[in-house]
Scaffold this motif. Sequence first.
Motif, PDB file in Angstrom:
ATOM      1  N   LEU A  35      44.500  31.784  36.969  1.00 28.00           N
ATOM      2  CA  LEU A  35      45.022  32.562  38.096  1.00 28.00           C
ATOM      3  C   LEU A  35      45.975  31.755  38.979  1.00 28.00           C
ATOM      4  N   LYS A  36      46.132  30.452  38.695  1.00 25.02           N
ATOM      5  CA  LYS A  36      47.081  29.648  39.473  1.00 25.02           C
ATOM      6  C   LYS A  36      48.524  29.982  39.109  1.00 25.02           C
ATOM      7  N   TYR A  37      48.720  30.678  37.980  1.00 20.63           N
ATOM      8  CA  TYR A  37      50.070  31.043  37.567  1.00 20.63           C
ATOM      9  C   TYR A  37      50.445  32.395  38.190  1.00 20.63           C
ATOM     10  N   PRO A  38      51.536  32.475  38.961  1.00 13.52           N
ATOM     11  CA  PRO A  38      51.895  33.708  39.685  1.00 13.52           C
ATOM     12  C   PRO A  38      52.040  34.928  38.783  1.00 13.52           C
ATOM     13  N   ASN A  39      52.682  34.771  37.626  1.00 14.34           N
ATOM     14  CA  ASN A  39      52.887  35.923  36.734  1.00 14.34           C
ATOM     15  C   ASN A  39      51.560  36.454  36.210  1.00 14.34           C
ATOM     16  N   PHE A  40      50.653  35.544  35.884  1.00 15.51           N
ATOM     17  CA  PHE A  40      49.345  35.989  35.392  1.00 15.51           C
ATOM     18  C   PHE A  40      48.544  36.653  36.506  1.00 15.51           C
ATOM     19  N   ARG A  41      48.694  36.154  37.743  1.00 19.06           N
ATOM     20  CA  ARG A  41      48.006  36.789  38.873  1.00 19.06           C
ATOM     21  C   ARG A  41      48.473  38.227  39.060  1.00 19.06           C
ATOM     22  N   LEU A  42      49.783  38.419  39.005  1.00 18.26           N
ATOM     23  CA  LEU A  42      50.324  39.773  39.136  1.00 18.26           C
ATOM     24  C   LEU A  42      49.788  40.683  38.033  1.00 18.26           C
ATOM     25  N   TYR A  43      49.808  40.175  36.812  1.00 20.37           N
ATOM     26  CA  TYR A  43      49.308  40.932  35.664  1.00 20.37           C
ATOM     27  C   TYR A  43      47.833  41.278  35.867  1.00 20.37           C
ATOM     28  N   PHE A  44      47.053  40.301  36.303  1.00 20.16           N
ATOM     29  CA  PHE A  44      45.604  40.459  36.467  1.00 20.16           C
ATOM     30  C   PHE A  44      45.293  41.549  37.487  1.00 20.16           C
ATOM     31  N   VAL A  45      45.968  41.505  38.641  1.00 22.65           N
ATOM     32  CA  VAL A  45      45.705  42.480  39.703  1.00 22.65           C
ATOM     33  C   VAL A  45      46.161  43.880  39.283  1.00 22.65           C
ATOM     34  N   GLY A  46      47.385  43.969  38.746  1.00 24.03           N
ATOM     35  CA  GLY A  46      47.918  45.273  38.350  1.00 24.03           C
ATOM     36  C   GLY A  46      47.092  45.941  37.269  1.00 24.03           C
ATOM     37  N   GLN A  47      46.731  45.164  36.238  1.00 30.63           N
ATOM     38  CA  GLN A  47      45.926  45.712  35.151  1.00 30.63           C
ATOM     39  C   GLN A  47      44.525  46.089  35.618  1.00 30.63           C
ATOM     40  N   SER A  48      43.955  45.300  36.549  1.00 24.85           N
ATOM     41  CA  SER A  48      42.603  45.601  37.049  1.00 24.85           C
ATOM     42  C   SER A  48      42.558  46.991  37.671  1.00 24.85           C
ATOM     43  N   LEU A  49      43.527  47.272  38.545  1.00 24.57           N
ATOM     44  CA  LEU A  49      43.557  48.571  39.218  1.00 24.57           C
ATOM     45  C   LEU A  49      43.828  49.703  38.228  1.00 24.57           C
ATOM     46  N   SER A  50      44.747  49.456  37.304  1.00 24.16           N
ATOM     47  CA  SER A  50      45.096  50.498  36.335  1.00 24.16           C
ATOM     48  C   SER A  50      43.934  50.810  35.403  1.00 24.16           C
ATOM     49  N   LEU A  51      43.222  49.777  34.974  1.00 23.63           N
ATOM     50  CA  LEU A  51      42.139  49.984  34.000  1.00 23.63           C
ATOM     51  C   LEU A  51      40.928  50.677  34.619  1.00 23.63           C
ATOM     52  N   ILE A  52      40.729  50.509  35.908  1.00 23.06           N
ATOM     53  CA  ILE A  52      39.661  51.275  36.565  1.00 23.06           C
ATOM     54  C   ILE A  52      39.933  52.767  36.393  1.00 23.06           C
ATOM     55  N   GLY A  53      41.179  53.156  36.620  1.00 18.75           N
ATOM     56  CA  GLY A  53      41.564  54.553  36.409  1.00 18.75           C
ATOM     57  C   GLY A  53      41.431  54.977  34.957  1.00 18.75           C
ATOM     58  N   THR A  54      41.787  54.073  34.029  1.00 19.39           N
ATOM     59  CA  THR A  54      41.682  54.385  32.597  1.00 19.39           C
ATOM     60  C   THR A  54      40.243  54.679  32.203  1.00 19.39           C
ATOM     61  N   TRP A  55      39.311  53.852  32.683  1.00 22.29           N
ATOM     62  CA  TRP A  55      37.901  54.059  32.339  1.00 22.29           C
ATOM     63  C   TRP A  55      37.340  55.318  32.994  1.00 22.29           C
ATOM     64  N   MET A  56      37.831  55.631  34.180  1.00 26.82           N
ATOM     65  CA  MET A  56      37.406  56.878  34.824  1.00 26.82           C
ATOM     66  C   MET A  56      37.830  58.069  33.976  1.00 26.82           C
ATOM     67  N   GLU A  57      39.049  58.039  33.451  1.00 26.43           N
ATOM     68  CA  GLU A  57      39.509  59.147  32.623  1.00 26.43           C
ATOM     69  C   GLU A  57      38.729  59.226  31.308  1.00 26.43           C
ATOM     70  N   ARG A  58      38.432  58.070  30.700  1.00 24.93           N
ATOM     71  CA  ARG A  58      37.681  58.082  29.440  1.00 24.93           C
ATOM     72  C   ARG A  58      36.321  58.759  29.624  1.00 24.93           C
ATOM     73  N   ILE A  59      35.651  58.395  30.706  1.00 25.42           N
ATOM     74  CA  ILE A  59      34.348  59.009  30.985  1.00 25.42           C
ATOM     75  C   ILE A  59      34.517  60.510  31.202  1.00 25.42           C
ATOM     76  N   ALA A  60      35.522  60.883  31.977  1.00 25.79           N
ATOM     77  CA  ALA A  60      35.735  62.295  32.299  1.00 25.79           C
ATOM     78  C   ALA A  60      36.092  63.110  31.060  1.00 25.79           C
ATOM     79  N   VAL A  61      36.908  62.553  30.156  1.00 26.06           N
ATOM     80  CA  VAL A  61      37.302  63.279  28.944  1.00 26.06           C
ATOM     81  C   VAL A  61      36.087  63.563  28.064  1.00 26.06           C
ATOM     82  N   ASN A  62      35.284  62.536  27.796  1.00 22.50           N
ATOM     83  CA  ASN A  62      34.111  62.732  26.927  1.00 22.50           C
ATOM     84  C   ASN A  62      33.117  63.712  27.555  1.00 22.50           C
TER      85      ASN A  62
END
Length: 416
Positions: free
Chosen positions: A8-35
């Motif tokens: 996480l000391k690398y700025p690009n990886f930090r950005l990726y980590f934060v952005g993907q974290s928020l997006s994937l929460i939504g992805t898992w919510m949709e997966r649960i809702a679809v099934n």
Amino acid sequence: MSATFRSLKYPNFRLYFVGQSLSLIGTWMERIAVNWLVYTVTHSALMLGVVNFCGQIPTMLLSPYGGAISDRHNRYKVLLTTQIAAMTQACIMTALILTHHYYMPAIIALSAVLGIINAFDTPARQSLMIRLIDDKADLQNAIALNSSMVNLARLIGPAVAGVLLTTVGMGVCFAVNALSFIAVIVSLLLMKLKPETRAKAVGTVWENLKGGYEYLKSEHNIKLMILLMACTSFFTMTYSTLMPIFAKDVFHGNAATYSLLNSMSGLGALAGAIYMATLRSTENLRKTIIIASLICGISIALFAMSSYLWLGLIFIATGGLGMMIQIAGTNTFIQTTVAPNMRGRVISYYVMAFMGVQPLGSFLAGLAAHHFNARYVLFVQGTAGVIAAIAFGVFFRRAKRKQLIQPAENPVEVIP
């Protein structure tokens, strides 16, 4: 702790980590809702299998092509394009649900579209990982933290979805997922990546695909890793397809029970990802992966036979633990072993084994559960996963013995 989170000391990886974290929460919510939507509307285990099959089969068919595209073009631009396309798909799905158009053909078609997008998105995303960190020695840690992030989202997403499903309805889950793509798109736009240097592509995409296949055949250990992942994906990772049945019919619960089962699986997987993040060496990865595969198979088999919810939660958590250690370990082994010019293509075969084989297992699991008791079906799947892990343990041992003997048989190749 600083060593565990060192990537996480690398700025690009930090950005990726934060952005993907928020997006994937939504992805898992949709997966649960679809099934939950599919099983609530149709009450059909077979339809659960069909929806999961159609959502994932494009990944199996198109991932090698997506990997070849990733090796020929700018992976950052490919990833940005696929994320915008995924957001568009999520917005259309949200509109259908909020207007109460619960048409199974439309849901199946949109799931298939997402599968096509993922076939190009995942190889590009995994291949881009090495460009987000400055020191290749931290690649294993970055992959493990990425897995931790995925499973933290897998823990939070179903928990939030369970609350929303039982209070305000499933439409909000789909809307949150659509909005969550803004986070990952913004994080990609904020990255400052060095210009990517690569040799000019030679030959057609299909010739590149053939080259990737030939390379994979010559790399015996990588090939075994991918084949084991395919077996685990086919037999044991498809348990999520049958989770609505266990939540509603076996444990006599509701949407909250379903989300709790998924959250506990995510909690176990998060623990496995954090464990992988603490490792500094890849020396014993093969042994670790075999043991993790065994834990996953045994846990799923025991979960299938559990009559009490609290016992099922324990086994589904340990199953998630073993599953994630295998996934993260396999990804790390491939990323640290593969030739750079073959990275996208080989990772695409890994994606095909990990995500592409699941639809076949999901469809067969749904079909079998439609005709037989879901608990017996899942028990057989877990047992098959155990047998596969034992068999590949033998294969890896033979491969290691062959590597030790080979230098003695070919003394010219020995470097003094």
